[in-house]
Design a protein around this motif. Structure first.
Motif, mmCIF file in Angstrom:
data_model
loop_
_atom_site.group_PDB
_atom_site.id
_atom_site.type_symbol
_atom_site.label_atom_id
_atom_site.label_comp_id
_atom_site.label_asym_id
_atom_site.label_seq_id
_atom_site.Cartn_x
_atom_site.Cartn_y
_atom_site.Cartn_z
ATOM 1 N N THR A 105 74.162 14.162 29.248
ATOM 2 C CA THR A 105 74.933 14.814 28.197
ATOM 3 C C THR A 105 73.981 15.568 27.296
ATOM 4 O O THR A 105 72.983 15.009 26.830
ATOM 5 N N LEU A 106 74.285 16.828 27.086
ATOM 6 C CA LEU A 106 73.483 17.689 26.219
ATOM 7 C C LEU A 106 74.310 18.008 24.987
ATOM 8 O O LEU A 106 75.439 18.493 25.101
ATOM 9 N N VAL A 107 73.777 17.694 23.820
ATOM 10 C CA VAL A 107 74.461 17.982 22.556
ATOM 11 C C VAL A 107 73.636 19.002 21.796
ATOM 12 O O VAL A 107 72.442 18.796 21.551
ATOM 13 N N VAL A 108 74.270 20.113 21.466
ATOM 14 C CA VAL A 108 73.617 21.200 20.737
ATOM 15 C C VAL A 108 74.438 21.451 19.481
ATOM 16 O O VAL A 108 75.666 21.529 19.556
ATOM 17 N N TYR A 109 73.762 21.567 18.348
ATOM 18 C CA TYR A 109 74.519 21.801 17.124
ATOM 19 C C TYR A 109 73.804 22.779 16.205
ATOM 20 O O TYR A 109 72.584 22.923 16.256
ATOM 21 N N ASP A 110 74.620 23.449 15.401
ATOM 22 C CA ASP A 110 74.126 24.382 14.389
ATOM 23 C C ASP A 110 74.921 24.087 13.121
ATOM 24 O O ASP A 110 76.081 24.474 13.004
ATOM 25 N N ILE A 111 74.297 23.354 12.217
ATOM 26 C CA ILE A 111 74.977 22.891 11.007
ATOM 27 C C ILE A 111 74.045 23.131 9.827
ATOM 28 O O ILE A 111 72.896 22.680 9.839
ATOM 29 N N SER A 112 74.537 23.827 8.816
ATOM 30 C CA SER A 112 73.680 24.171 7.678
ATOM 31 C C SER A 112 73.580 23.054 6.640
ATOM 32 O O SER A 112 72.574 22.944 5.943
ATOM 33 N N LYS A 133 73.416 13.166 9.766
ATOM 34 C CA LYS A 133 74.360 12.201 10.352
ATOM 35 C C LYS A 133 74.578 12.487 11.836
ATOM 36 O O LYS A 133 74.678 11.558 12.643
ATOM 37 N N ILE A 134 74.649 13.759 12.183
ATOM 38 C CA ILE A 134 74.810 14.129 13.601
ATOM 39 C C ILE A 134 73.592 13.662 14.387
ATOM 40 O O ILE A 134 73.710 13.054 15.458
ATOM 41 N N GLN A 143 65.008 19.294 21.221
ATOM 42 C CA GLN A 143 64.774 20.428 20.327
ATOM 43 C C GLN A 143 65.226 19.968 18.946
ATOM 44 O O GLN A 143 65.843 18.913 18.817
ATOM 45 N N ARG A 144 64.972 20.772 17.927
ATOM 46 C CA ARG A 144 65.358 20.354 16.573
ATOM 47 C C ARG A 144 66.843 19.985 16.475
ATOM 48 O O ARG A 144 67.201 19.051 15.784
ATOM 49 N N SER A 145 67.693 20.732 17.124
ATOM 50 C CA SER A 145 69.134 20.479 17.040
ATOM 51 C C SER A 145 69.736 20.281 18.418
ATOM 52 O O SER A 145 70.864 20.694 18.682
ATOM 53 N N GLY A 148 84.042 17.138 10.531
ATOM 54 C CA GLY A 148 85.249 17.391 9.740
ATOM 55 C C GLY A 148 85.546 18.867 9.640
ATOM 56 O O GLY A 148 85.502 19.586 10.640
ATOM 57 N N ASP A 149 85.797 19.327 8.435
ATOM 58 C CA ASP A 149 86.114 20.733 8.203
ATOM 59 C C ASP A 149 84.902 21.532 7.754
ATOM 60 O O ASP A 149 85.037 22.692 7.366
ATOM 61 N N ALA A 150 83.740 20.917 7.772
ATOM 62 C CA ALA A 150 82.523 21.610 7.327
ATOM 63 C C ALA A 150 82.180 22.757 8.273
ATOM 64 O O ALA A 150 82.573 22.758 9.436
ATOM 65 N N ASP A 151 81.442 23.720 7.740
ATOM 66 C CA ASP A 151 80.963 24.813 8.581
ATOM 67 C C ASP A 151 79.960 24.255 9.569
ATOM 68 O O ASP A 151 79.110 23.434 9.207
ATOM 69 N N GLY A 152 80.040 24.719 10.761
ATOM 70 C CA GLY A 152 79.089 24.265 11.768
ATOM 71 C C GLY A 152 79.679 24.328 13.145
ATOM 72 O O GLY A 152 80.865 24.640 13.331
#
Length: 92
Positions: A3-10, A17-18, A31-33, A56-60
């Motif tokens: 499983t590969l999880v990639v995220y972009d959250i400011s 938490k992610i 990688q960093r994210s 949740g409803d946060a940008d990302g």
């Protein structure tokens, strides 16, 4: 399956938490994210539920990929591996 999880959250708190959640589920930071690791289908569904709740409803944006062993074997790593990744051995 891998499983590969990639995220972009400011938001720093949400991003942390992610990251902590991915680690808690046994994934390794490559990688960093980006996290990678073996999860059963059930465990991956649990992870997605938790990540969805945290974001949740946060940008990302969070993307979860399922990668079979054969496709992962085709992976090419260019440059220096991420430091955390270099410390942990990836078991495929």
């Amino acid at each position: 399956m891998q499983t590969l999880v990639v995220y972009d959250i400011s938001n720093d708190d949400i991003r942390l938490k992610i990251s902590d959640t991915c680690k808690r589920f046994g994934l390794t930071r490559i990688q960093r994210s980006t996290f990678l690791g073996y999860l059963t289908s059930m465990r991956r569904k649990e992870l997605i539920t938790v990540l969805r709740r945290i974001l949740g409803d946060a940008d990302g944006n969070i993307q979860v990929f399922v990668i079979c062993k054969a496709d992962l074997a085709l992976r090419e790593v260019l440059g220096k591996p991420f430091e955390e990744y270099a410390k942990d051995e990836l078991i495929v």
